[in-house]
Each structure stands twice: as structure tokens, then as C-alpha cells.
Design a protein around this motif. Structure first.
Motif, PDB file in Angstrom:
ATOM      1  N   LEU A   1     -25.488  29.346  -8.658  1.00 37.83           N
ATOM      2  CA  LEU A   1     -26.235  30.055  -9.554  1.00 37.83           C
ATOM      3  C   LEU A   1     -27.186  30.488  -9.021  1.00 37.83           C
ATOM      4  CD1 LEU A   1     -26.208  28.734 -12.599  1.00 37.83           C
ATOM      5  CD2 LEU A   1     -27.797  26.947 -11.159  1.00 37.83           C
TER       6      LEU A   1
ATOM      7  N   ALA B   1     -30.711  32.370  -7.840  1.00 31.94           N
ATOM      8  CA  ALA B   1     -32.246  30.962  -7.699  1.00 31.94           C
ATOM      9  C   ALA B   1     -33.190  31.654  -6.917  1.00 31.94           C
ATOM     10  CB  ALA B   1     -31.198  31.288  -5.934  1.00 31.94           C
TER      11      ALA B   1
ATOM     12  N   THR C   1     -39.047  24.522  -9.748  1.00 35.63           N
ATOM     13  CA  THR C   1     -37.597  24.252  -9.595  1.00 35.63           C
ATOM     14  C   THR C   1     -37.235  22.810 -10.762  1.00 35.63           C
ATOM     15  OG1 THR C   1     -36.810  25.413  -7.579  1.00 35.63           O
ATOM     16  CG2 THR C   1     -35.253  23.969  -8.850  1.00 35.63           C
TER      17      THR C   1
ATOM     18  N   VAL D   1     -30.816  23.291 -16.075  1.00 35.31           N
ATOM     19  CA  VAL D   1     -31.501  24.096 -15.438  1.00 35.31           C
ATOM     20  C   VAL D   1     -32.530  24.802 -17.309  1.00 35.31           C
ATOM     21  CG1 VAL D   1     -31.847  27.033 -14.403  1.00 35.31           C
ATOM     22  CG2 VAL D   1     -29.948  25.266 -13.654  1.00 35.31           C
TER      23      VAL D   1
ATOM     24  N   SER E   1     -34.832  33.614  -8.996  1.00 35.17           N
ATOM     25  CA  SER E   1     -34.293  32.445  -8.765  1.00 35.17           C
ATOM     26  C   SER E   1     -33.395  32.914  -7.501  1.00 35.17           C
ATOM     27  CB  SER E   1     -33.629  31.667  -9.972  1.00 35.17           C
ATOM     28  OG  SER E   1     -32.697  32.362 -10.505  1.00 35.17           O
TER      29      SER E   1
ATOM     30  N   PHE F   1     -29.327  31.106  -6.213  1.00 35.10           N
ATOM     31  CA  PHE F   1     -28.609  29.799  -5.827  1.00 35.10           C
ATOM     32  C   PHE F   1     -27.487  30.498  -4.048  1.00 35.10           C
ATOM     33  CE2 PHE F   1     -24.924  27.531  -5.849  1.00 35.10           C
ATOM     34  CZ  PHE F   1     -25.269  26.266  -6.418  1.00 35.10           C
TER      35      PHE F   1
ATOM     36  N   MET G   1     -29.617  25.783  -8.966  1.00 32.91           N
ATOM     37  CA  MET G   1     -31.062  27.192  -9.073  1.00 32.91           C
ATOM     38  C   MET G   1     -32.100  26.331  -8.590  1.00 32.91           C
ATOM     39  SD  MET G   1     -30.976  28.973 -12.541  1.00 32.91           S
ATOM     40  CE  MET G   1     -32.347  29.826 -12.717  1.00 32.91           C
TER      41      MET G   1
ATOM     42  N   SER H   1     -31.011  35.874  -9.385  1.00 31.15           N
ATOM     43  CA  SER H   1     -30.927  36.229 -11.054  1.00 31.15           C
ATOM     44  C   SER H   1     -32.415  36.784 -11.598  1.00 31.15           C
ATOM     45  CB  SER H   1     -31.634  34.661 -11.959  1.00 31.15           C
ATOM     46  OG  SER H   1     -32.578  33.965 -11.325  1.00 31.15           O
TER      47      SER H   1
END
Length: 628
Positions: free
Chosen positions: A8, A10, A182, A294, A393, A395, A432, A478
Motif C-alpha cells: 500500500l 503509507a 493509522t 484503510v 502515507s 506502505f 498502510m 500516497s
């Protein structure tokens, strides 16, 4: 299209000094499969308070482990005696043997009770107790919680080997203790709806590693809507089979182009993939083993629907099945469930895929070895707008021998520090992670990902690849607002047989394909390991900088010199007065008295005036057999 792992996006990049900015953030987790052992915790500046609730009338144990085993674990054991007195032991373990009680007690027992067959214990400790010999520092990296319990109290309240927890009353679970953001659920609009994109009853072949692909459309909507979150939908009984799911957005793909595609799901191979898969290059979301639901920040959404062509018209789902038993009995309908709304967010979601698959080589029997990849300034100058983008974010992902992952951020040739990291990565817990604060990247900024591996269990070279037994080094960041980007990453020169490292290793690489020639080496001496590491560190990288439609950006240079990426110094900000460290060191050196019983809460309070309020307990004979 190249397959990229389902990780993802992260988050985080916190150092020890910025563990949390939110006071009293609440979190809770069930640790055991029978839902008998639960733990919750709150953060308050430099301390953390745990509440353990367990369906038992005996003792309970909670530990903090670097690896998920008892080795170097920091362990707390507590119980409530029949007379109502409460006991707490602060201990540490050096292996699967009897732990030792800390000479100095860095845990404060707040309360303990036993009622209706349930024991409840609340205690507090500092994130960094400054006790390097007996306590682990709680950081924003993965924490491996170990737990155990017994149905009876220790005899005469003396904890000993007779108090073994039984085989089924113990286990381990990984968690991000400091990532309260998170796990937080934002307020959602009242008109939230869902749709699923899943495998369509796919009969999984009897092969070790399988990648399944399919193309499906979101709901047909006249107006643009925003996806604001997602969750995994895993077929019951297939939890151990589905390793990861990744979703690609297909921009500009029309129903007419897809119309002649007769297959309902297929393998993600060149022969099986349709021509129109070239429209599906932008990774937008994913899930991997250990992950959960998420939700995007309230200012971010992924557009679907509408008639102007700006939103994804189709999604390509990619599922990695890990089937080491080579079973042919699995039928799967796993995938992702999307949450969407007509209430539009301010920004569109984008994802930066960074890292490498091909170009990894880890020699066997090595405690620490690294691979690197770059998102270079020559690429970010092409697609990051002048006002910048906001990363919120991350991952991170490797396979089985991955131990740590760092993503460093550079501006004007200077190392700006870690954007994201995990120093105790767990392959079975990938999620994530939302950053506490967004980070603004500007055109000309660069990123470097470094993955650290431990191959002490391997007998041959581990190369990069898609099998779980092969390796990867990936990060998905992201951000918003979305830009025209599919990949910003690189691959190293060692993928070519002409790379100088093969001459340095005295390999005849003719016909071996470069990396494959490393398997010729049967005796990896320390000198050969160093030669390979130096070669990987010094080889030039080739930039991969592509748009959402798969076409490359026109770069001034596709070559990346690692010398331009100086390693930053990892500064661990600690708040340990020198006299406290000396007190801990002196206590660790002293002989430990072995004959005193554990103290009750009342006795603790009498002794709590020393060592800056840290409770000081007496020590008793211990024989704690394998918390885990």
C-alpha cells in the motif's frame, strides 16, 4: 505490464524524538485467536499505558520483542492473588529460557482486578526507559507483542517453572504501537456506498506462486464520486493463501476495447494478458497479509464515475497466491471492497511506486545486506508541479528475509532525513501507515529506498523475483494532488552481465545472464560478500520514469550515480539523564538477591520515591518457561 507487489501506500517517518504528537490516543487489539487476551493502550507524550484484559483467574504476561520470540524480549507478568493483593514483575529474556527480573523497575502498576473469571491489569512505562540492558525502546517501527497466561496464580505468589502457561495459552502479534492515526476512523458522509472487485471463483493452480489478473468496471455513475477507503474481502479458508492484492486504475480504457476480452480472470503473464492492459499502469491501492481497513484523509479521494473521462473507467485487480503445498483444491473470490460517496473531496489520490524487484542479490549466511533504488530529481522535475505534492502515507514491502526498510528524502543534494522507515519489518504484518503530518515534495527532490536483509537461513544466493522465496524492495507513497505518474524508480547496472562487479568476483558471466552467475559461487567468504555489496553500492542505476499511460518521460539523463545520495545520519533523540543511565548500569552490575517474594501494590508505593518515580521492586526466584 510489470507486476508490482501489493503493498500500500503509507506513512510515518517518525524518529524517536517525534513518537507522537497526539496525547492520550486510544488503541485496542485482540491478541489471541480465541479472543480471550485483549490489550489496549494510550499514549501520553513520552509514556505509554497498557490495559491487559484476559479471561483467566491466573497470571497474565505481555512482552515487547524485537523478533516475535522470547530472545531479547522485555516482559511484564502480573496477577491478582486470592486475598486481593496485586503483583507485577518487570523482566527480560535472553532466549527461550528463564527470564530474569530487572534489578531496576521501570514499570508502574496502576491497577489490577479479578472479577467474573476475568483478570484486568493496567500499567505504565516510558517509551524509552533508558535501561539498555533490560527494556526495549518502543518506537514507530513494528513492535512484536508476545503474550501468555495461565489459569491459576503462582503457588505462594512465587513465580516459578511450575507456572508454565500451557502450550495454547501464548502467541505473538505485530503492531504499530505509536501509529494512532493509522487506526483512526474519520467521520464519513451519510451516503457511503460500497462495491467489490474480486476474483471470480478462480481455481488456483497447484503451483507455488500464482499471480491472477482480471479487469472490472466500477459502478456506472453519471456523476463523479470519490472512493474514500477500502477493506480486504478474503474468501473463508483462504487466509493463508492470499498474500497480497493490488489495484491498478485504468484511464481511458473503453467498453469497446474490453468487449472482445472473453476470459474471466487469468494469469498475469505476457501470453495471458490482453493488449488493453497497457491502459492500467497507475497503482492506486492494495492490501497485503496482516493489513486491515484503510480510510483516506478527509481531504483525499479516488475519483470514479462521471462522463468526462478523468476518472478510472476500469480497475485491474492483481492477486498473489502463495501456495507452497501445491494444492489444487482452492477456489478463490478474494478482493477489495471500496467505500465511495458523491461528496467530493478536495484532492485526488496519487501513488508513487518506488523500489526494485529485478536487480536484488543477497548472498547466503549474511546477517545484514542491502539493496537500493532511487526516484531521481531528473524524474521529479518532470511531474511534480511547482507548488509541490503532499505525501501522507506509506506502505513498505520485502519478502521473507527482509528485516528493515528506509526511505530517505533529498533536496538540493542534501539528505533531509527519513521520510518513512521500519527497523523491525515483519513479512506477516504489512499495513498502510498514515503519517502524523504530511510532507511536501517539490520538483527536483529525490528519494532513495534501502532494504536490509538477513540471509542466515539461506544456503544460496537470493535474487529478486515474484516468488515469496525471492526478494523485493518496495515502497508505495500516497500523496495528493494526483499527477501523471505511473513509476518513479530505478534498476541497477548489475542486471547486465557487463557490470564490473562480475569481473571483481572473477565470474565468467557468459551465458549466465549476470545475476544468475552468482549461483556459481558455492563458498561465500566475507571478502566475496563485501565485493558484491561494494559493487551494488557503486553501480549506476537507470531511471524508470513513466506516465500513467505507460510512456516514459523524456529525461535529460537516465543514469543515476549513487554518489549523489549521501547516507544521512540516523539521530535517535533520547531523553536519558546521565545519572539515570549510570543508575541502570550500576544496578545491572550488582548481584541480584534471589529470595524475596514479589511486592504487593501497597509495598510498591512505599518504594516508588526513588529513580525519578520508577517503581523499585525486590527480586524473586524466576523460572518463566517460554512466553513464546
Amino acid at each position: 505490464m510489470e507486476i508490482w507487489m501489493s503493498l500500500l501506500l503509507a506513512c510515518c517517518g517518525l524518529t524517536l524524538g517525534d513518537r507522537t504528537s497526539a496525547s492520550s490516543a486510544y488503541n485496542e487489539l485482540t491478541l489471541d485467536p480465541h479472543e480471550k487476551f485483549n490489550v489496549s493502550w494510550t499514549l501520553d507524550q513520552d509514556s505509554i499505558t497498557f490495559t491487559v484484559t484476559c479471561e483467566t483467574t491466573g497470571w497474565v504476561g505481555l512482552g515487547f520483542s524485537p523478533s516475535g520470540s522470547m530472545v531479547d524480549a522485555d516482559i511484564i507478568v502480573a496477577w491478582v492473588a486470592d486475598d486481593g493483593d496485586s503483583y507485577l514483575l518487570d523482566m527480560y529474556a535472553t532466549g527461550n529460557t528463564l527470564p530474569t527480573e530487572d534489578t531496576l523497575k521501570d514499570v508502574t502498576l496502576i491497577s489490577a482486578s479479578e472479577a467474573n473469571g476475568v483478570t484486568k491489569v493496567e500499567f505504565r512505562r516510558k517509551l524509552d526507559t533508558c535501561d539498555e540492558s533490560g527494556d526495549n525502546i518502543i518506537t514507530s517501527s513494528t513492535t512484536h507483542l508476545i503474550y501468555a497466561y495461565r489459569t491459576s496464580d503462582p503457588e505462594n505468589n512465587l513465580f516459578s517453572s511450575r507456572d508454565y502457561h500451557e502450550f495454547t495459552n501464548r502467541g505473538t502479534k505485530s503492531v504499530y504501537l505509536l501509529d494512532s492515526k493509522t487506526r483512526s476512523k474519520p467521520s464519513l458522509p451519510d451516503d457511503i456506498q460500497t462495491f467489490d472487485i474480486t476474483a471470480r471463483n478462480f481455481s488456483v493452480p497447484a503451483e507455488d506462486t500464482i499471480y491472477y489478473c482480471d479487469f472490472q468496471a466500477p459502478p456506472d455513475l453519471d456523476e463523479v464520486h470519490h472512493v474514500v477507503g477500502f477493506e480486504p474481502v478474503i474468501t473463508e479458508g483462504n487466509e493463508g493463501l492470499v498474500h497480497h492484492i493490488i489495484m491498478y486504475a485504468c484511464y481511458g480504457l473503453t467498453e469497446e476495447l474490453v468487449g472482445n476480452y472473453s476470459k474471466i480472470g487469468s494469469l498475469c503473464t505476457a501470453a495471458e494478458m490482453p493488449e488493453f492492459s497497457s491502459f492500467c499502469n497507475a497503482i492506486v491501492m492494495g492490501w497485503a497479509v496482516g493489513g486491515g481497513t484503510v480510510y483516506y484523509p478527509e481531504e483525499v479521494g479516488l475519483p470514479i464515475g462521471g462522463r468526462n473521462g478523468s476518472a478510472a473507467s476500469y480497475f485491474q485487480i492483481e492477486i498473489h497466491y502463495d501456495n507452497p503445498g501445491l494444492l489444487d483444491t482452492f477456489v478463490d473470490a478474494s478482493g477489495l471492497r471500496f467505500f465511495y460517496t458523491r461528496t467530493l473531496r478536495e484532492n485526488e489520490l496519487g501513488v508513487i511506486p518506488l523500489g526494485l524487484i529485478h536487480g536484488i542479490a543477497v548472498p547466503p549466511g549474511v546477517e545484514k545486506f542491502r539493496s537500493e533504488a532511487y526516484c531521481d530529481e531528473s524524474c521529479t522535475n518532470q511531474w511534480i508541479p511547482e507548488e509541490g505534492i503532499n505525501v501522507f502515507s506509506f506502505f513498505l514491502h520485502t519478502h521473507l528475509i527482509g528485516r528493515a526498510i528506509h526511505v530517505e528524502w533529498y533536496r538540493d543534494g542534501q539528505n533531509m532525513g527519513l521520510l518513512a522507515f521500519d527497523d523491525s519489518y515483519d513479512f506477516n504484518f504489512q499495513e498502510m501507515r498514515m503519517m502524523e503530518n504530511t510532507h511536501k515534495l517539490l520538483p527536483g527532490d529525490s528519494l532513495k529506498i534501502t532494504c536490509y536483509y538477513s540471509s542466515d537461513t539461506r544456503d544460496n544466493v537470493t535474487l529478486g523475483g515474484y516468488s515469496t522465496l525471492s526478494e523485493m524492495c518496495l515502497a508505495f507513497l500516497s500523496y495528493y494532488p494526483r499527477q501523471d505518474l505511473a513509476y518513479c524508480t530505478s534498476f541497477p547496472g548489475i542486471v547486465f552481465p557487463s557490470d564490473p562487479v562480475y569481473d571483481a568476483l572473477n565470474l565468467n558471466t557468459s551465458g549466465t545472464g549476470g545475476l544468475a552467475g552468482l549461483r556459481k559461487i558455492s563458498n561465500w567468504t566475507s571478502e566475496l560478500v563485501s565485493t558484491l555489496q561494494d559493487g551494488i553500492d557503486q553501480t549506476f542505476h537507470f531511471s524508470k520514469c513513466t506516465r500513467e499511460n505507460g510512456t516514459p518521460y523524456n529525461l535529460s539523463s537516465h543514469l543515476i550515480n549513487p554518489i549523489g545520495y549521501p547516507a544521512g545520519e540516523r539521530v535517535e533523540e533520547r531523553h536519558c539523564p546521565s545519572d539515570m543511565i549510570k543508575d541502570h548500569q550500576k544496578a545491572a552490575e550488582n548481584d541480584v538477591e534471589k529470595s524475596k517474594p514479589a511486592e504487593t501494590v501497597e509495598q510498591q508505593n512505599k518504594n516508588s520515591a526513588t529513580f525519578n518515580g520508577l517503581c523499585f521492586f525486590s527480586v524473586l526466584p524466576l523460572a518463566f518457561v517460554m512466553l513464546y
